[in-house]
Scaffold this active site. Sequence first.
Site, PDB file in Angstrom:
ATOM      1  CD  GLU A 165      -2.936  -1.284   0.198  1.00  0.00           C
ATOM      2  OE1 GLU A 165      -2.925  -0.444  -0.717  1.00  0.00           O
ATOM      3  OE2 GLU A 165      -3.729  -2.245   0.251  1.00  0.00           O
TER       4      GLU A 165
ATOM      5  CG  HIS B  81      -4.549  -0.106   5.624  1.00  0.00           C
ATOM      6  ND1 HIS B  81      -5.920   0.015   5.516  1.00  0.00           N
ATOM      7  CD2 HIS B  81      -4.243  -1.321   5.116  1.00  0.00           C
ATOM      8  CE1 HIS B  81      -6.408  -1.073   4.953  1.00  0.00           C
ATOM      9  NE2 HIS B  81      -5.419  -1.913   4.708  1.00  0.00           N
TER      10      HIS B  81
ATOM     11  CG  HIS C  72      -7.319  -5.395   7.547  1.00  0.00           C
ATOM     12  ND1 HIS C  72      -6.830  -6.554   6.996  1.00  0.00           N
ATOM     13  CD2 HIS C  72      -6.957  -4.390   6.697  1.00  0.00           C
ATOM     14  CE1 HIS C  72      -6.199  -6.269   5.854  1.00  0.00           C
ATOM     15  NE2 HIS C  72      -6.249  -4.961   5.665  1.00  0.00           N
TER      16      HIS C  72
ATOM     17  CD  GLU D 243     -15.128  13.036  25.296  1.00  0.00           C
ATOM     18  OE1 GLU D 243     -14.031  12.523  25.054  1.00  0.00           O
ATOM     19  OE2 GLU D 243     -15.407  13.613  26.360  1.00  0.00           O
TER      20      GLU D 243
ATOM     21  CG  HIS E 151      -9.298  -3.376   2.482  1.00  0.00           C
ATOM     22  ND1 HIS E 151      -8.607  -3.548   1.304  1.00  0.00           N
ATOM     23  CD2 HIS E 151      -8.363  -3.478   3.457  1.00  0.00           C
ATOM     24  CE1 HIS E 151      -7.329  -3.762   1.577  1.00  0.00           C
ATOM     25  NE2 HIS E 151      -7.156  -3.713   2.878  1.00  0.00           N
TER      26      HIS E 151
HETATM   27  P1  13P Z   1       0.984  -5.501   3.025  1.00  0.00           P
HETATM   28  O1  13P Z   1       1.381  -6.774   3.746  1.00  0.00           O
HETATM   29  O2  13P Z   1       1.620  -5.429   1.649  1.00  0.00           O
HETATM   30  O3  13P Z   1       1.261  -4.279   3.866  1.00  0.00           O
HETATM   31  O4  13P Z   1      -0.590  -5.571   2.750  1.00  0.00           O
HETATM   32  C1  13P Z   1      -1.492  -5.707   3.806  1.00  0.00           C
HETATM   33  C2  13P Z   1      -2.777  -5.020   3.556  1.00  0.00           C
HETATM   34  O5  13P Z   1      -3.514  -4.746   4.483  1.00  0.00           O
HETATM   35  C3  13P Z   1      -3.154  -4.657   2.156  1.00  0.00           C
HETATM   36  O6  13P Z   1      -4.233  -3.781   2.150  1.00  0.00           O
HETATM   37 ZN    ZN Z   2      -5.464  -3.917   4.035  1.00  0.00          ZN
END
Ligand code: 13P
Ligand code: ZN
Length: 274
Positions: A117, A141, A143, A171, A212
């Site tokens: 990413e 980023h 999940h 809040e 995602h």
């Molecule tokens: P990477 O292992 O390349 O960082 O990818 C993980 C991920 O969450 C892709 O969206």
């Molecule tokens: Zn991801």
Amino acid sequence: MMKVLEAGFMKGFIHMADQGFLQGWHERNGGNLTYRIKEEEVEEIKEELDLTGEWHPIGTTVKGLAGEYFVATGSGKYFSNVLSNPKDSLGIVLVDENGENYKICWGLENGARPTSELPSHLMNHEVKKEITGGEHRVIYHCHATNVIALTFVLPLKDEVFTRQLWEMATECPVVFPDGVGVVPWMVPGGRDIAVATSKLMKKYDVAIWAHHGIFCSGKDFDLTFGLAHTVEKSAEILVKVLSMSPVKLQTITSDNFRDLAKDFKVTLPEEFLN
Ligand code: 13P
Ligand code: ZN
């Protein structure tokens, strides 16, 4: 001179990655983290950086980041291993003078590469560096489970996610007064999703990727992690509420938000208050 792993920013980076793993937001290699290193921090560790490596294409152009150094998690690397094996899981990369290539200067041992990413991270950094006058340095980023769950049942609209998440905890509008943006499902890891996300980052500090996860931006590790944590906590409450009943008997109203904004001295866009 300081060893890379003794530097304060590196300790902060590793701590944040571990905190994210402990929340359950980083199954397997899920998620990634980058930090734009300050000039004086680069000076502290310069002796340990190896500038002889090859240049590799970033996959997009980030002229506004020419000559900047970043810490980045590795592609395919597990957040669960960052604390015990940082030199394998993370790296320091330098962006070239055209903003088109990067080289690995430390870490990512045994032929590893920075996160897939990287285009999204760097395009977000470029936007945030410009609009915050260089203050934002962290892009994250993850999940986050409940945020992902909501992208199956709520319309994928900025105004719906913003308003629903704000309503779940008093809040929230103080923590993310600009709201959150939503990116429809797209193939991850490429330039297209990076362009779509960085466009939203001009307006918001949080972008939700449908089915995602979350991308968010902040000044430092605590603020950026705290932002993701707040959004996900709010999403968790919403999942519980929706699981109990399709209708809310009572909630925080538009006028309540206006009163809150006054006392907490934040500006809440009217588009989310109707
Ligand atoms: P990477 O292992 O390349 O960082 O990818 C993980 C991920 O969450 C892709 O969206
Ligand atoms: Zn991801």
